[in-house]
Design a protein around this motif. Structure first.
Motif, PDB file in Angstrom:
ATOM      1  N   ILE A  27     -39.974   2.108  -2.229  1.00  0.00           N
ATOM      2  CA  ILE A  27     -39.700   1.318  -0.877  1.00  0.00           C
ATOM      3  C   ILE A  27     -40.884   1.573   0.091  1.00  0.00           C
ATOM      4  O   ILE A  27     -41.521   2.665   0.353  1.00  0.00           O
ATOM      5  CB  ILE A  27     -38.194   2.196  -0.407  1.00  0.00           C
ATOM      6  CG1 ILE A  27     -36.997   1.789  -1.219  1.00  0.00           C
ATOM      7  CG2 ILE A  27     -38.079   1.570   1.331  1.00  0.00           C
ATOM      8  CD1 ILE A  27     -36.883   0.410  -1.148  1.00  0.00           C
ATOM      9  N   ASP A  28     -41.087   0.514   1.028  1.00  0.00           N
ATOM     10  CA  ASP A  28     -42.103   0.566   1.998  1.00  0.00           C
ATOM     11  C   ASP A  28     -41.530   0.884   3.478  1.00  0.00           C
ATOM     12  O   ASP A  28     -42.073   1.515   4.007  1.00  0.00           O
ATOM     13  CB  ASP A  28     -42.724  -1.003   2.028  1.00  0.00           C
ATOM     14  CG  ASP A  28     -43.359  -1.324   0.911  1.00  0.00           C
ATOM     15  OD1 ASP A  28     -44.064  -0.729   0.485  1.00  0.00           O
ATOM     16  OD2 ASP A  28     -42.880  -2.460   0.141  1.00  0.00           O
ATOM     17  N   TYR A  29     -40.212   0.339   3.733  1.00  0.00           N
ATOM     18  CA  TYR A  29     -39.656   0.708   5.147  1.00  0.00           C
ATOM     19  C   TYR A  29     -38.255   0.935   4.912  1.00  0.00           C
ATOM     20  O   TYR A  29     -37.571  -0.014   4.135  1.00  0.00           O
ATOM     21  CB  TYR A  29     -39.900  -0.365   6.056  1.00  0.00           C
ATOM     22  CG  TYR A  29     -41.539  -0.567   6.529  1.00  0.00           C
ATOM     23  CD1 TYR A  29     -42.232   0.377   7.202  1.00  0.00           C
ATOM     24  CD2 TYR A  29     -42.319  -1.615   5.956  1.00  0.00           C
ATOM     25  CE1 TYR A  29     -43.382   0.111   7.715  1.00  0.00           C
ATOM     26  CE2 TYR A  29     -43.496  -1.788   6.273  1.00  0.00           C
ATOM     27  CZ  TYR A  29     -44.017  -0.873   7.081  1.00  0.00           C
ATOM     28  OH  TYR A  29     -45.664  -1.098   7.265  1.00  0.00           O
ATOM     29  N   ALA A  30     -37.512   1.732   5.485  1.00  0.00           N
ATOM     30  CA  ALA A  30     -36.086   2.005   5.811  1.00  0.00           C
ATOM     31  C   ALA A  30     -36.018   1.819   7.436  1.00  0.00           C
ATOM     32  O   ALA A  30     -36.394   2.613   8.096  1.00  0.00           O
ATOM     33  CB  ALA A  30     -35.781   3.277   5.263  1.00  0.00           C
ATOM     34  N   ILE A  31     -35.370   0.689   7.802  1.00  0.00           N
ATOM     35  CA  ILE A  31     -35.338   0.313   9.148  1.00  0.00           C
ATOM     36  C   ILE A  31     -33.672   0.583   9.640  1.00  0.00           C
ATOM     37  O   ILE A  31     -32.947  -0.016   9.118  1.00  0.00           O
ATOM     38  CB  ILE A  31     -35.658  -0.991   9.400  1.00  0.00           C
ATOM     39  CG1 ILE A  31     -37.091  -1.330   9.049  1.00  0.00           C
ATOM     40  CG2 ILE A  31     -35.445  -1.582  10.881  1.00  0.00           C
ATOM     41  CD1 ILE A  31     -37.310  -2.987   9.210  1.00  0.00           C
ATOM     42  N   ASN A  32     -33.762   1.447  10.460  1.00  0.00           N
ATOM     43  CA  ASN A  32     -32.524   2.137  11.005  1.00  0.00           C
ATOM     44  C   ASN A  32     -32.202   1.259  12.349  1.00  0.00           C
ATOM     45  O   ASN A  32     -32.906   1.351  13.328  1.00  0.00           O
ATOM     46  CB  ASN A  32     -32.486   3.385  11.289  1.00  0.00           C
ATOM     47  CG  ASN A  32     -31.304   4.066  11.918  1.00  0.00           C
ATOM     48  OD1 ASN A  32     -30.282   3.593  11.685  1.00  0.00           O
ATOM     49  ND2 ASN A  32     -31.368   5.096  12.468  1.00  0.00           N
ATOM     50  N   VAL A  33     -30.936   0.599  12.181  1.00  0.00           N
ATOM     51  CA  VAL A  33     -30.781  -0.385  13.255  1.00  0.00           C
ATOM     52  C   VAL A  33     -29.792   0.712  14.105  1.00  0.00           C
ATOM     53  O   VAL A  33     -28.621   0.679  13.703  1.00  0.00           O
ATOM     54  CB  VAL A  33     -30.056  -1.755  12.944  1.00  0.00           C
ATOM     55  CG1 VAL A  33     -29.749  -2.538  14.231  1.00  0.00           C
ATOM     56  CG2 VAL A  33     -30.990  -2.526  12.008  1.00  0.00           C
ATOM     57  N   ASP A  34     -30.013   1.312  15.281  1.00  0.00           N
ATOM     58  CA  ASP A  34     -29.312   2.377  16.077  1.00  0.00           C
ATOM     59  C   ASP A  34     -28.452   1.566  16.939  1.00  0.00           C
ATOM     60  O   ASP A  34     -28.914   1.037  17.935  1.00  0.00           O
ATOM     61  CB  ASP A  34     -30.122   3.157  16.531  1.00  0.00           C
ATOM     62  CG  ASP A  34     -29.603   4.227  17.111  1.00  0.00           C
ATOM     63  OD1 ASP A  34     -28.651   4.747  16.459  1.00  0.00           O
ATOM     64  OD2 ASP A  34     -30.251   4.998  18.009  1.00  0.00           O
ATOM     65  N   VAL A  35     -27.054   2.010  16.655  1.00  0.00           N
ATOM     66  CA  VAL A  35     -25.992   1.317  17.970  1.00  0.00           C
ATOM     67  C   VAL A  35     -24.921   2.536  17.773  1.00  0.00           C
ATOM     68  O   VAL A  35     -24.341   2.774  16.750  1.00  0.00           O
ATOM     69  CB  VAL A  35     -25.381  -0.048  17.096  1.00  0.00           C
ATOM     70  CG1 VAL A  35     -24.333  -0.550  18.260  1.00  0.00           C
ATOM     71  CG2 VAL A  35     -26.422  -1.053  17.117  1.00  0.00           C
ATOM     72  N   PRO A  36     -24.761   2.830  19.119  1.00  0.00           N
ATOM     73  CA  PRO A  36     -23.442   3.743  19.156  1.00  0.00           C
ATOM     74  C   PRO A  36     -22.142   3.313  18.779  1.00  0.00           C
ATOM     75  O   PRO A  36     -21.889   2.086  18.947  1.00  0.00           O
ATOM     76  CB  PRO A  36     -23.476   4.305  20.495  1.00  0.00           C
ATOM     77  CG  PRO A  36     -24.538   3.554  21.107  1.00  0.00           C
ATOM     78  CD  PRO A  36     -25.428   2.453  20.271  1.00  0.00           C
ATOM     79  N   ASP A  37     -21.370   4.148  18.434  1.00  0.00           N
ATOM     80  CA  ASP A  37     -20.222   3.765  17.867  1.00  0.00           C
ATOM     81  C   ASP A  37     -19.214   2.888  18.696  1.00  0.00           C
ATOM     82  O   ASP A  37     -18.541   1.922  18.345  1.00  0.00           O
ATOM     83  CB  ASP A  37     -19.251   4.988  17.449  1.00  0.00           C
ATOM     84  CG  ASP A  37     -19.523   5.776  16.319  1.00  0.00           C
ATOM     85  OD1 ASP A  37     -20.516   5.444  15.668  1.00  0.00           O
ATOM     86  OD2 ASP A  37     -19.066   6.763  15.720  1.00  0.00           O
ATOM     87  N   GLU A  38     -19.336   3.224  20.142  1.00  0.00           N
ATOM     88  CA  GLU A  38     -18.448   2.599  21.234  1.00  0.00           C
ATOM     89  C   GLU A  38     -18.862   0.906  20.874  1.00  0.00           C
ATOM     90  O   GLU A  38     -17.985   0.149  21.263  1.00  0.00           O
ATOM     91  CB  GLU A  38     -18.739   2.799  22.297  1.00  0.00           C
ATOM     92  CG  GLU A  38     -18.658   4.534  22.865  1.00  0.00           C
ATOM     93  CD  GLU A  38     -20.021   5.196  22.397  1.00  0.00           C
ATOM     94  OE1 GLU A  38     -20.179   5.616  21.398  1.00  0.00           O
ATOM     95  OE2 GLU A  38     -20.984   5.083  23.088  1.00  0.00           O
ATOM     96  N   ASN A  39     -19.955   0.567  21.005  1.00  0.00           N
ATOM     97  CA  ASN A  39     -20.491  -0.755  20.908  1.00  0.00           C
ATOM     98  C   ASN A  39     -20.139  -1.281  19.555  1.00  0.00           C
ATOM     99  O   ASN A  39     -19.641  -2.542  19.443  1.00  0.00           O
ATOM    100  CB  ASN A  39     -22.008  -0.952  20.811  1.00  0.00           C
ATOM    101  CG  ASN A  39     -22.684  -0.231  21.905  1.00  0.00           C
ATOM    102  OD1 ASN A  39     -22.088   0.795  22.425  1.00  0.00           O
ATOM    103  ND2 ASN A  39     -23.701  -0.912  22.547  1.00  0.00           N
ATOM    104  N   ILE A  40     -19.861  -0.554  18.620  1.00  0.00           N
ATOM    105  CA  ILE A  40     -19.482  -1.110  17.186  1.00  0.00           C
ATOM    106  C   ILE A  40     -18.128  -1.855  17.212  1.00  0.00           C
ATOM    107  O   ILE A  40     -17.879  -2.924  16.638  1.00  0.00           O
ATOM    108  CB  ILE A  40     -19.507  -0.153  16.095  1.00  0.00           C
ATOM    109  CG1 ILE A  40     -20.901   0.540  15.825  1.00  0.00           C
ATOM    110  CG2 ILE A  40     -19.019  -0.546  14.703  1.00  0.00           C
ATOM    111  CD1 ILE A  40     -21.765  -0.376  15.339  1.00  0.00           C
TER     112      ILE A  40
END
Ligand code: AP5
Length: 213
Positions: free
Chosen positions: A107-120
């Motif tokens: 795998i070249d990149y693992a991109i973590n899209v970070d969003v707190p639970d409240e927004n979800i």
């Protein structure tokens, strides 16, 4: 280029994966979309997956891994892909690693899209999905041109069964318990990159483009 999208349910993995696929000409592979297409078509796989998805649980690794490995072995994946929703557990990540290692690949990149639970929770109640072509909308952020109708294929848009608030809570719990450890897993391999998923989608994509450049 082989990319994995990481992040909580509703963080925007699918939204960004579609943009990456379009810009870089690689297939977007979503295990969630594969399962939903099977549920819609009433296949045996779909019936089995639905039992877990409706409760916000993960579909068993054995089933999911088989489907994913079949998919990435197809001709259109030979120059890369963007995986959205896979891997979701350490055993899934290990199987993928081993399969790639056999081909001398990784795998070249693992991109973590970070969003707190409240927004979800807020995002999920506004999401509308097309179960025919996989397009995703949001009633405030990305409304379709005509309310309730998919811009791409004209099918009716729905609130996914697993986007109901109670199920979203379960999915978040499952995410923290089973999927979040992958952030460390890919961090240790040196391929993890994190972007702030609370920013508007075009800004999130600009951050991803800068990583992939
Ligand atoms: P899956 O379909 O993968 O669901 P998920 O990971 O929970 O992710 P979502 O599709 O819900 O969200 P997303 O992060 O893609 O967000 P999106 O871009 O749509 O899986 C569903 C189920 O299938 C699982 O629960 C499990 O049961 C099973 N499954 C799938 N893969 C599996 C696996 N590997 N192993 C075992 N089981 C598996 O965005 C969300 C909303 O926010 C949209 O309305 C969007 O328009 C909006 N939005 C996006 N970005 C932004 C932004 N920057 N600002 C404002 N709004 C935004």
């Amino acid at each position: 280029m082989k990319i994995i999208m990481l992040g909580a349910p509703g963080a925007g993995k699918g939204t960004q994966a579609k943009m990456i696929a379009k810009e870089y000409g690689v297939p977007h592979i979503s295990t969630g979309d594969i399962f939903r297409a099977n549920i819609k078509n009433g296949t045996e796989l779909g019936m089995e997956a639905k039992k877990y998805m409706d409760q916000g649980l993960l579909v068993p690794d054995e089933l999911t891994v088989r489907i994913l490995l079949d998919r990435v072995a197809q001709e259109d994946c030979k120059d890369g892909y963007v995986l959205d929703g896979f891997p979701r557990t350490i055993p899934q990540a290990e199987v993928l690693d081993q399969a790639l290692a056999k081909l001398g690949d990784r795998i070249d990149y693992a991109i973590n899209v970070d969003v707190p639970d409240e927004n979800i929770i807020r995002r999920m109640s506004g999401r509308r999905a097309c179960l025919t072509c996989g397009a995703t909308y949001h009633i405030e952020h990305v409304p379709p041109k005509q309310e309730g109708i998919c811009d791409t294929c004209g099918s009716a848009l729905v609130l996914r069964d697993d986007d109901k608030p109670e199920t979203v809570k379960n999915r978040l719990e499952v995410y923290h318990r089973q999927t979040q450890p992958l952030i460390d897993f890919y961090g240790k391999k040196g391929v993890l990159r994190t972007v702030d998923g609370t920013r508007p989608m075009e800004e999130v994509f600009a951050a991803i483009r800068a990583i992939l450049a």
